[in-house]
Structure formats: C-alpha cells, structure tokens
Design a protein around this motif. Structure first.
Motif, PDB file in Angstrom:
ATOM      1  N   GLY A 153       0.840  -0.920  -0.248  1.00  0.00           N
ATOM      2  CA  GLY A 153      -0.195   0.383   0.030  1.00  0.00           C
ATOM      3  C   GLY A 153       0.456   1.332   0.062  1.00  0.00           C
ATOM      4  N   LEU A 154       2.072   1.235   0.319  1.00  0.00           N
ATOM      5  CA  LEU A 154       2.413   2.419   0.056  1.00  0.00           C
ATOM      6  C   LEU A 154       2.972   3.387  -0.502  1.00  0.00           C
ATOM      7  CD1 LEU A 154       4.354   3.469   3.072  1.00  0.00           C
ATOM      8  CD2 LEU A 154       6.629   2.363   2.131  1.00  0.00           C
ATOM      9  N   ALA A 155       3.436   1.875  -1.936  1.00  0.00           N
ATOM     10  CA  ALA A 155       3.526   2.857  -3.670  1.00  0.00           C
ATOM     11  C   ALA A 155       2.070   2.842  -3.840  1.00  0.00           C
ATOM     12  CB  ALA A 155       3.887   1.071  -4.169  1.00  0.00           C
ATOM     13  N   GLU A 156       1.406   3.017  -2.955  1.00  0.00           N
ATOM     14  CA  GLU A 156      -0.086   3.470  -3.887  1.00  0.00           C
ATOM     15  C   GLU A 156      -0.367   4.886  -3.152  1.00  0.00           C
ATOM     16  OE1 GLU A 156      -3.365   0.360  -3.651  1.00  0.00           O
ATOM     17  OE2 GLU A 156      -1.962  -1.100  -4.007  1.00  0.00           O
ATOM     18  N   LEU A 157       0.319   5.435  -2.358  1.00  0.00           N
ATOM     19  CA  LEU A 157      -0.184   6.528  -1.557  1.00  0.00           C
ATOM     20  C   LEU A 157       0.164   7.451  -2.201  1.00  0.00           C
ATOM     21  CD1 LEU A 157       1.365   5.899   1.924  1.00  0.00           C
ATOM     22  CD2 LEU A 157      -1.013   5.312   1.310  1.00  0.00           C
ATOM     23  N   THR A 158      -0.778   8.792  -3.130  1.00  0.00           N
ATOM     24  CA  THR A 158      -0.407   9.744  -4.218  1.00  0.00           C
ATOM     25  C   THR A 158       0.824  10.669  -2.588  1.00  0.00           C
ATOM     26  OG1 THR A 158      -2.116  11.195  -2.417  1.00  0.00           O
ATOM     27  CG2 THR A 158      -3.277  10.200  -4.142  1.00  0.00           C
ATOM     28  N   ARG A 159       1.256  12.047  -3.696  1.00  0.00           N
ATOM     29  CA  ARG A 159       2.025  12.681  -2.927  1.00  0.00           C
ATOM     30  C   ARG A 159       2.351  13.763  -2.365  1.00  0.00           C
ATOM     31  NH1 ARG A 159       3.443  17.568  -3.279  1.00  0.00           N
ATOM     32  NH2 ARG A 159       5.803  18.666  -3.026  1.00  0.00           N
ATOM     33  N   ARG A 160       0.797  13.736  -1.674  1.00  0.00           N
ATOM     34  CA  ARG A 160       0.069  14.423  -0.277  1.00  0.00           C
ATOM     35  C   ARG A 160      -0.590  13.066   0.450  1.00  0.00           C
ATOM     36  NH1 ARG A 160       0.742  19.644   0.162  1.00  0.00           N
ATOM     37  NH2 ARG A 160      -0.832  20.981   0.891  1.00  0.00           N
ATOM     38  N   GLU A 161      -0.847  11.907   0.132  1.00  0.00           N
ATOM     39  CA  GLU A 161      -0.780  11.221   1.872  1.00  0.00           C
ATOM     40  C   GLU A 161       0.838  10.675   1.940  1.00  0.00           C
ATOM     41  OE1 GLU A 161      -4.725   9.120  -0.676  1.00  0.00           O
ATOM     42  OE2 GLU A 161      -2.883   8.448  -1.399  1.00  0.00           O
ATOM     43  N   ARG A 162       1.158  10.774   0.798  1.00  0.00           N
ATOM     44  CA  ARG A 162       2.648  10.135   1.592  1.00  0.00           C
ATOM     45  C   ARG A 162       3.060  11.605   2.354  1.00  0.00           C
ATOM     46  NH1 ARG A 162       5.924   6.487  -0.367  1.00  0.00           N
ATOM     47  NH2 ARG A 162       7.433   6.945   0.580  1.00  0.00           N
ATOM     48  N   GLN A 163       3.243  13.088   2.335  1.00  0.00           N
ATOM     49  CA  GLN A 163       3.442  13.465   2.983  1.00  0.00           C
ATOM     50  C   GLN A 163       2.161  14.195   4.171  1.00  0.00           C
ATOM     51  OE1 GLN A 163       1.980  17.001  -0.100  1.00  0.00           O
ATOM     52  NE2 GLN A 163       4.995  17.508  -0.206  1.00  0.00           N
ATOM     53  N   VAL A 164       1.269  13.504   4.491  1.00  0.00           N
ATOM     54  CA  VAL A 164       0.616  13.304   5.678  1.00  0.00           C
ATOM     55  C   VAL A 164       0.941  11.999   6.463  1.00  0.00           C
ATOM     56  CG1 VAL A 164      -1.914  13.028   6.375  1.00  0.00           C
ATOM     57  CG2 VAL A 164      -1.870  14.951   4.618  1.00  0.00           C
ATOM     58  N   LEU A 165       0.991  10.771   6.043  1.00  0.00           N
ATOM     59  CA  LEU A 165       1.949   9.751   7.128  1.00  0.00           C
ATOM     60  C   LEU A 165       3.428  10.825   6.901  1.00  0.00           C
ATOM     61  CD1 LEU A 165       1.689   6.897   7.298  1.00  0.00           C
ATOM     62  CD2 LEU A 165       3.385   6.162   5.366  1.00  0.00           C
ATOM     63  N   GLY A 166       3.844  10.891   6.798  1.00  0.00           N
ATOM     64  CA  GLY A 166       5.564  11.620   7.088  1.00  0.00           C
ATOM     65  C   GLY A 166       5.076  12.860   8.465  1.00  0.00           C
ATOM     66  N   CYS A 167       3.965  13.307   8.116  1.00  0.00           N
ATOM     67  CA  CYS A 167       3.591  14.025   9.562  1.00  0.00           C
ATOM     68  C   CYS A 167       2.988  13.549  10.371  1.00  0.00           C
ATOM     69  CB  CYS A 167       2.556  15.561   8.822  1.00  0.00           C
ATOM     70  SG  CYS A 167       3.134  16.248   7.822  1.00  0.00           S
ATOM     71  N   LEU A 168       2.418  11.698  10.471  1.00  0.00           N
ATOM     72  CA  LEU A 168       2.403  11.513  11.575  1.00  0.00           C
ATOM     73  C   LEU A 168       3.673  10.871  12.617  1.00  0.00           C
ATOM     74  CD1 LEU A 168      -0.976   9.824   9.661  1.00  0.00           C
ATOM     75  CD2 LEU A 168      -0.868  11.430  11.281  1.00  0.00           C
ATOM     76  N   GLY A 169       4.128  10.262  11.526  1.00  0.00           N
ATOM     77  CA  GLY A 169       5.354   9.978  11.662  1.00  0.00           C
ATOM     78  C   GLY A 169       6.598  11.440  13.071  1.00  0.00           C
ATOM     79  N   GLU A 170       5.831  11.886  12.520  1.00  0.00           N
ATOM     80  CA  GLU A 170       7.138  13.427  13.489  1.00  0.00           C
ATOM     81  C   GLU A 170       6.112  13.157  14.503  1.00  0.00           C
ATOM     82  OE1 GLU A 170       8.233  16.783  11.190  1.00  0.00           O
ATOM     83  OE2 GLU A 170       8.069  15.631  10.041  1.00  0.00           O
ATOM     84  N   GLY A 171       4.588  12.764  14.981  1.00  0.00           N
ATOM     85  CA  GLY A 171       3.565  12.417  16.072  1.00  0.00           C
ATOM     86  C   GLY A 171       2.960  14.081  15.869  1.00  0.00           C
ATOM     87  N   LEU A 172       2.450  14.606  14.933  1.00  0.00           N
ATOM     88  CA  LEU A 172       1.849  15.967  14.633  1.00  0.00           C
ATOM     89  C   LEU A 172       0.283  15.556  14.609  1.00  0.00           C
ATOM     90  CD1 LEU A 172       3.818  17.725  11.488  1.00  0.00           C
ATOM     91  CD2 LEU A 172       4.037  17.785  14.025  1.00  0.00           C
ATOM     92  N   SER A 173      -0.002  16.258  15.345  1.00  0.00           N
ATOM     93  CA  SER A 173      -1.848  16.292  15.020  1.00  0.00           C
ATOM     94  C   SER A 173      -2.380  16.592  13.992  1.00  0.00           C
ATOM     95  CB  SER A 173      -2.127  17.203  16.462  1.00  0.00           C
ATOM     96  OG  SER A 173      -2.374  18.953  16.173  1.00  0.00           O
ATOM     97  N   ASN A 174      -3.652  16.628  13.553  1.00  0.00           N
ATOM     98  CA  ASN A 174      -4.212  17.173  12.299  1.00  0.00           C
ATOM     99  C   ASN A 174      -4.858  18.576  12.124  1.00  0.00           C
ATOM    100  OD1 ASN A 174      -5.315  14.364  11.504  1.00  0.00           O
ATOM    101  ND2 ASN A 174      -7.554  14.741  11.872  1.00  0.00           N
ATOM    102  N   ALA A 175      -4.334  19.305  12.997  1.00  0.00           N
ATOM    103  CA  ALA A 175      -4.160  20.233  12.812  1.00  0.00           C
ATOM    104  C   ALA A 175      -2.788  20.858  12.980  1.00  0.00           C
ATOM    105  CB  ALA A 175      -4.217  21.865  15.040  1.00  0.00           C
TER     106      ALA A 175
END
Length: 219
Positions: A153-175
C-alpha cells in the motif's frame, strides 16, 4: 462520549472513573477488572473509547485490545508505564488508537480520551513521540534485512498522502498537519482515512510507526 474503564487495580480504576465523571461531555459507561470482562462489556455497552490497562488478569490488555478493535467495538486507549516495550508494541500491532502514561494528570487523561474519541488517535504528542522514538531505536538496533519489502500500500499513496503520513511519523496532530501542509483540517482527516485504508492499518499510531520504519518524510 461513552468510556469503558478497564483496570484491574481497584484504586487506580476508581481514580480514573472519578476523573472522567467530572469531565464535561464524558460518561463512564462501565468498569472492567480484567480483560475478559472488558471485551464482554465493550460488546454489551458499545462505548466510544475503552481505556485499557496493558497488564490485565484472565486476558491481557493486548489480546483484549485485538478482540475489541478486530470486532470494531470501540477505539482503545492503552494505559502503560513504558517499562515493558514488548507489551506496548503488541498493543500497537493489535490496533490500539493511542497510549497514555499511567502517571498522567487528570487534564491529560481527559484530553487523551477526547482526542481518541474524535478519531485522531495521536494523543499527547510527548507520549506519541516517545513511543515512535523508542520504536525507531529498536529498528536501528536490528540487523538490516535485505529481503524485507515495504507494505504494498505504500507505493499506492499519492504524493499528498505520503506527506501526511510523514507528518504522522513526526507525531503531529490534524491541526498541526493542516498548518504544515497548508490545507484544511477536514482535508487532512480525509487523507488520513485514505492512507490508513490503503496501508490496511487500524490506527494513526500504527501509521506513525510505519512512517518512521520506512523513512517516509513530508518532502
């Protein structure tokens, strides 16, 4: 929101119940003293969140979490001391939505429950980042496995989804993600839902660890 408190130590459970009952908008749906009872009550009472001690008699918190999330009964917020990493990571793999330190103050407990109930799962950034950091440390200590491949599924992510995933990896909230990537918070929620589905993950915390494990960044 309705919360089921699952904790085998009566004094600790009573303290958690007292904190939650005094919080606006939160109802304590029930109490469980062991893992078996937690699963049974989750099915009977349909709470929004189960506050689950990771070490429980009869049925441990990891197995109870797996059953509750596997049947879609509720989101699970795990109580931990971080002393036993294997239990923490076991709960993560079982689909826990978040982790809460047992010595957290009342305000942190309430905010953690509310955050998980909102579907965010990334509670108390300091706690989440500590979990991610410890996982990353274990990953670094392991011998590299050349045969290991990233999830399809990692290869199926759009560029924007990968960016959001990277932010999740930093522990960021939605806001925080919305501010970082200059988008609406509702759009962030949509991206998170889509990437979780593509990666076949149950929680944002699992996504955060995957991002750390495979070096997904926001750029």
């Amino acid at each position: 929101m309705r919360v089921l408190v699952a904790e085998d130590q009566q004094a600790v459970r009573a303290g958690l119940v007292l904190i939650l009952r005094h919080a606006s908008g939160i109802t304590v749906a029930g109490e469980a003293g062991d893992g078996e009872e937690a699963v049974r009550l989750a099915a009977e009472l349909a709470p929004d969140v189960v506050l689950m001690d990771i070490q429980m008699p009869r049925l441990d918190g990891v197995t109870a979490t797996r059953r509750i999330t596997g049947e879609g009964l509720a989101d699970v917020l795990v109580l931990t001391t971080f002393d036993l990493d294997e239990y923490v990571f076991g709960a993560l793999r079982a689909g826990a939505a978040g982790f809460l330190l047992k010595d957290s103050d009342a305000a942190t407990v309430v905010e953690a429950v509310r955050t998980v109930a909102r579907g965010e799962g990334m509670i108390a950034p300091a706690v989440t980042r500590r979990l991610i950091s410890e996982f990353a440390g274990l990953r670094t200590a392991r011998e590299p496995d050349p045969a290991r491949t990233p999830p399809p599924g990692l290869a199926e992510l759009t560029r924007r989804e990968r960016q959001v995933l990277g932010c999740l990896g930093e522990g960021l909230s939605n806001a925080e993600i919305a501010e970082r990537l200059v988008m609406a918070e509702a759009t962030v929620k949509t991206h998170v839902s889509r990437l979780l589905a593509k990666l076949e993950l149950r929680s944002r915390t699992q996504a955060a660890v995957l991002a750390q494990e495979w070096g997904v960044e926001t750029g």
